[in-house]
Design a protein around this motif. Structure first.
Motif, PDB file in Angstrom:
ATOM      1  N   ASP A  14      -9.228  -5.494   9.208  1.00  0.00           N
ATOM      2  CA  ASP A  14      -8.469  -4.271   8.983  1.00  0.00           C
ATOM      3  C   ASP A  14      -9.216  -3.484   7.826  1.00  0.00           C
ATOM      4  O   ASP A  14      -9.245  -2.308   7.590  1.00  0.00           O
ATOM      5  N   SER A  50      -1.194  -2.467   8.578  1.00  0.00           N
ATOM      6  CA  SER A  50      -2.275  -1.865   8.086  1.00  0.00           C
ATOM      7  C   SER A  50      -3.354  -1.192   8.951  1.00  0.00           C
ATOM      8  O   SER A  50      -3.706  -0.077   8.733  1.00  0.00           O
ATOM      9  N   LEU A  68       0.895  -1.132   0.064  1.00  0.00           N
ATOM     10  CA  LEU A  68       0.057   0.064   0.119  1.00  0.00           C
ATOM     11  C   LEU A  68       0.833   1.445  -0.036  1.00  0.00           C
ATOM     12  O   LEU A  68       1.734   1.485   0.829  1.00  0.00           O
ATOM     13  N   VAL A  70      -4.202  -7.930   4.019  1.00  0.00           N
ATOM     14  CA  VAL A  70      -4.993  -6.942   4.562  1.00  0.00           C
ATOM     15  C   VAL A  70      -6.090  -7.761   5.371  1.00  0.00           C
ATOM     16  O   VAL A  70      -7.157  -8.211   4.000  1.00  0.00           O
TER      17      VAL A  70
END
Length: 344
Positions: free
Chosen positions: A239, A159, A101, A235
């Motif tokens: 989350d 995350s 990310l 993820v």
């Protein structure tokens, strides 16, 4: 645990300086234990052999030219991350690149005020085992996040650290909106009390600041939609749900910001209407005075001509006769103006 490169009481971890590598602070975070400050040497060793269930958070100062060089040498980051560091686009967004990310987060500076409205950018690269963040100027939200980590905030994954950052940014924006509302309330109270001084200029400056905040801090909806629809496999569902809630909370704050802008616009229109009414009243009074003075100006002009045959020049009561004519014409003009005003 004494960490190499981390000296208690030094700039590292307690102010906005950085070490020779550009590292401002680093933490080894274990969900089952308290976080441990680490330096670049420990970070390099840990990244070479990541431990399951743990992740590290390294925060760099990009004003230090050594930061990007160290990241390229020791951190396995996606090329898109380095591209975002040099892009001109300043929109807030979270994207997926190489199963990582990449967050570009605009944030207000540490010690932000509505008068200065200083904003800068934070870049973050998030993987299951590491969060690498970087900025050029001290930011408010990242400092709040650091304080939470130091105080033992539970963070089960990297995350979740990103979600925590978004929520901290929303909290900072809430405080900004609260301060702006208080300022608008004070201006509105002065407006209701009839004390018009510089409120219109103050409201205009405040509205420009809020519009800029909304434009720069609002996340790109398309990027968030893509992320929430197809997040990386690492993820998990919890989350993912937290990320969705964080974006919804941020949307609520942005809606409050938009409502405040609309309120400021209405106040500006009200002030403009009152100013126009005062100007119209002053212009009307000036018109009345001008019309009432018209007879005496005309007669004074006629009788003041230096030519022969001026009437009443040899009459001993000429002044009072002229005065009576002027008073009569002035009275008639005033009566006509009052009648027109009454019918208007």
């Amino acid at each position: 645990m004494a960490a190499s490169g981390f000296v208690p009481g030094s700039n590292y971890g307690f102010s906005y300086g950085s070490d020779d590598s550009g590292l401002v602070w680093g933490f080894l975070i274990d969900p089952d234990a308290s976080c441990v400050p680490i330096g670049v040497a420990e970070a390099v060793r840990w990244m070479a052999a990541p431990q399951p269930g743990q992740f590290i958070w390294l925060h760099f100062n990009l004003s230090n030219t050594a930061s990007e060089r160290w990241l390229r040498q020791h951190a396995d980051l996606a090329d898109e991350f380095y591209a975002t560091l040099h892009q001109g686009s300043r929109s807030t967004r979270i994207e997926i690149a190489d199963n990582a990310l990449i967050a570009v987060v605009n944030d207000v500076l540490h010690g932000f005020s509505l008068d200065s409205a200083d904003i800068s950018t934070l870049w973050a690269h998030v993987t299951p085992h590491a969060v690498i963040s970087a900025r050029r100027k001290p930011l408010a939200s990242i400092e709040r996040l650091r304080q939470d980590v130091l105080q033992g905030a539970p963070l089960r994954s990297s995350s979740e650290l990103l979600v925590h950052l978004l929520r901290d940014q929303a909290d900072v924006l809430v405080n900004i909106v609260r301060d702006a509302v208080a300022r608008v309330d004070a201006i509105e109270d002065r407006l209701l009390a009839g004390r018009l001084t510089r409120q219109r200029e103050d409201l205009g400056a405040l509205r420009r600041v809020l519009v800029r905040l909304q434009r720069l801090l609002a996340p790109e909806p398309a990027a968030l939609f893509r992320l929430l629809q197809r997040p990386p496999a690492w993820v998990d569902g919890e989350d993912r749900q937290d990320l969705r809630q964080a974006t919804e909370e941020f949307t609520v704050v942005l809606n409050d910001l938009a409502a405040l802008q609309e309120r400021i616009k209405l106040l500006q229109e009200e002030i403009a209407a009152r100013v126009n009414e005062d100007n119209a009243r002053s212009l009307y009074l000036l018109t009345i005075v001008t019309v009432m003075a018209l007879p005496i100006n005309l007669i004074a002009g006629l009788f003041g001509m230096n030519v022969g045959g001026v009437p009443l020049a040899g009459n001993g009561h000429g002044f009072w006769i002229v005065f009576g004519l002027v008073a009569s014409f002035t009275t008639v003009a005033a009566w006509l103006l009052l009648r027109l005003q009454r019918h208007g």
